[in-house]
Write an enzyme that holds these catalytic residues in place. Structure first.
Site, PDB file in Angstrom:
ATOM      1  N   LYS A 108       0.838  -1.208   0.000  1.00  0.00           N
ATOM      2  CA  LYS A 108       0.000   0.000   0.000  1.00  0.00           C
ATOM      3  C   LYS A 108       0.868   1.251   0.000  1.00  0.00           C
ATOM      4  O   LYS A 108       0.617   2.207  -0.745  1.00  0.00           O
ATOM      5  CB  LYS A 108      -0.941  -0.010   1.206  1.00  0.00           C
ATOM      6  CG  LYS A 108      -2.055  -1.034   1.121  1.00  0.00           C
ATOM      7  CD  LYS A 108      -2.896  -1.023   2.382  1.00  0.00           C
ATOM      8  CE  LYS A 108      -4.007  -2.052   2.321  1.00  0.00           C
ATOM      9  NZ  LYS A 108      -4.848  -2.045   3.555  1.00  0.00           N
TER      10      LYS A 108
ATOM     11  N   ALA B 145      -0.972   0.504   6.034  1.00  0.00           N
ATOM     12  CA  ALA B 145      -1.351  -0.401   7.124  1.00  0.00           C
ATOM     13  C   ALA B 145      -2.360  -1.421   6.626  1.00  0.00           C
ATOM     14  O   ALA B 145      -3.091  -1.175   5.665  1.00  0.00           O
ATOM     15  CB  ALA B 145      -1.934   0.382   8.300  1.00  0.00           C
ATOM     16  N   ASP B 146      -2.384  -2.565   7.294  1.00  0.00           N
ATOM     17  CA  ASP B 146      -3.341  -3.606   6.947  1.00  0.00           C
ATOM     18  C   ASP B 146      -3.645  -4.427   8.194  1.00  0.00           C
ATOM     19  O   ASP B 146      -2.803  -4.513   9.103  1.00  0.00           O
ATOM     20  CB  ASP B 146      -2.795  -4.521   5.845  1.00  0.00           C
ATOM     21  CG  ASP B 146      -3.870  -5.427   5.283  1.00  0.00           C
ATOM     22  OD1 ASP B 146      -4.751  -4.909   4.568  1.00  0.00           O
ATOM     23  OD2 ASP B 146      -3.858  -6.635   5.567  1.00  0.00           O
ATOM     24  N   GLN B 147      -4.835  -5.016   8.238  1.00  0.00           N
ATOM     25  CA  GLN B 147      -5.221  -5.779   9.429  1.00  0.00           C
ATOM     26  C   GLN B 147      -6.043  -7.004   9.059  1.00  0.00           C
ATOM     27  O   GLN B 147      -6.918  -6.959   8.191  1.00  0.00           O
ATOM     28  CB  GLN B 147      -6.036  -4.902  10.377  1.00  0.00           C
ATOM     29  CG  GLN B 147      -6.406  -5.586  11.695  1.00  0.00           C
ATOM     30  CD  GLN B 147      -7.227  -4.674  12.590  1.00  0.00           C
ATOM     31  OE1 GLN B 147      -8.368  -4.352  12.292  1.00  0.00           O
ATOM     32  NE2 GLN B 147      -6.630  -4.244  13.688  1.00  0.00           N
TER      33      GLN B 147
ATOM     34  N   GLY C  60      -0.401  -4.817  10.368  1.00  0.00           N
ATOM     35  CA  GLY C  60       0.870  -4.494   9.743  1.00  0.00           C
ATOM     36  C   GLY C  60       0.964  -3.003   9.479  1.00  0.00           C
ATOM     37  O   GLY C  60      -0.044  -2.349   9.204  1.00  0.00           O
TER      38      GLY C  60
END
Length: 202
Positions: A61, A77-79, A115
């Site tokens: 991203k 960010a990622d979840q 992340g």
């Protein structure tokens, strides 16, 4: 009397996210930044460890906006979360899936993986990491779950709840080092990363 520090960072900062929750979180750090949609297709691979998935997607991203912002610090960010059966899950996307997620989660513990990446598009360097946060949901009836989902509409949240809102009423126990990671952007880690690139938060 000491002069008050200028809160405007020397570098442009970009949040690579369309999430209103991450936007609100980053505002807590008190500096101006831009927001842009990352050019990444999100998908979950059950064969890849969740911490690797969120780190990879967070970095992708951030890097996806490098050409658009060639002299900036870009935050991605990622979840995802891992349910009690060991499945990796993300956003439900609709009411029915949100209710089904919560029915499966009720009365059990689950680990959320978030992340985060800060990418220096000018220098080409990036820092990437992840955090974890464990939640245990109360035992909930179908009616309670239905009412919650209809009231708070958490279809764009991994885990189908908004912990900063009514979702706290679903919880029996929460364990972790940084509650902001559960909302989607671990601000403690973000602060450390930005300071590595010369951004003084305080």
């Amino acid at each position: 009397m000491p002069k008050e520090k200028n809160s405007t960072p020397a570098r442009d900062i970009v949040l690579a996210s369309t999430s209103p929750y991450r936007l609100q979180l980053l505002r807590q750090l008190g500096f101006p930044f831009q927001v842009a949609a990352p050019q990444v297709t999100e998908s979950i691979d059950q064969q890849v460890a969740p911490e690797l998935q969120v780190k990879y997607l967070a970095s992708q991203k951030a890097l996806s906006l490098g050409a658009k912002y060639p002299d900036a610090l870009i935050i991605g960010a990622d979840q995802v979360f891992m349910d009690a059966r060991g499945r990796i899950l993300g956003k439900p996307g609709n009411f029915e899936q949100a209710e089904e997620q919560l029915r499966q989660m009720a009365g059990r513990s689950h680990v959320f993986y978030t992340g985060v990446c800060v990418y220096d598009s000018a220098g080409g360097q990036s820092l990437t990491d992840y955090t974890t946060y464990r939640v245990t949901l109360r035992s909930l009836t179908r009616d309670q779950i239905h009412r919650y989902v209809r009231r708070e509409n958490p279809v764009d949240c991994a885990g189908s709840f908004k912990i900063e809102g009514l979702g706290i009423a679903l919880m029996e126990k929460m364990q972790g080092d940084d509650f902001t990671s559960l909302i989607g952007l671990p601000l403690i880690r973000v602060t450390e990363m930005l300071e590595h690139f010369g951004v003084e938060i305080l």
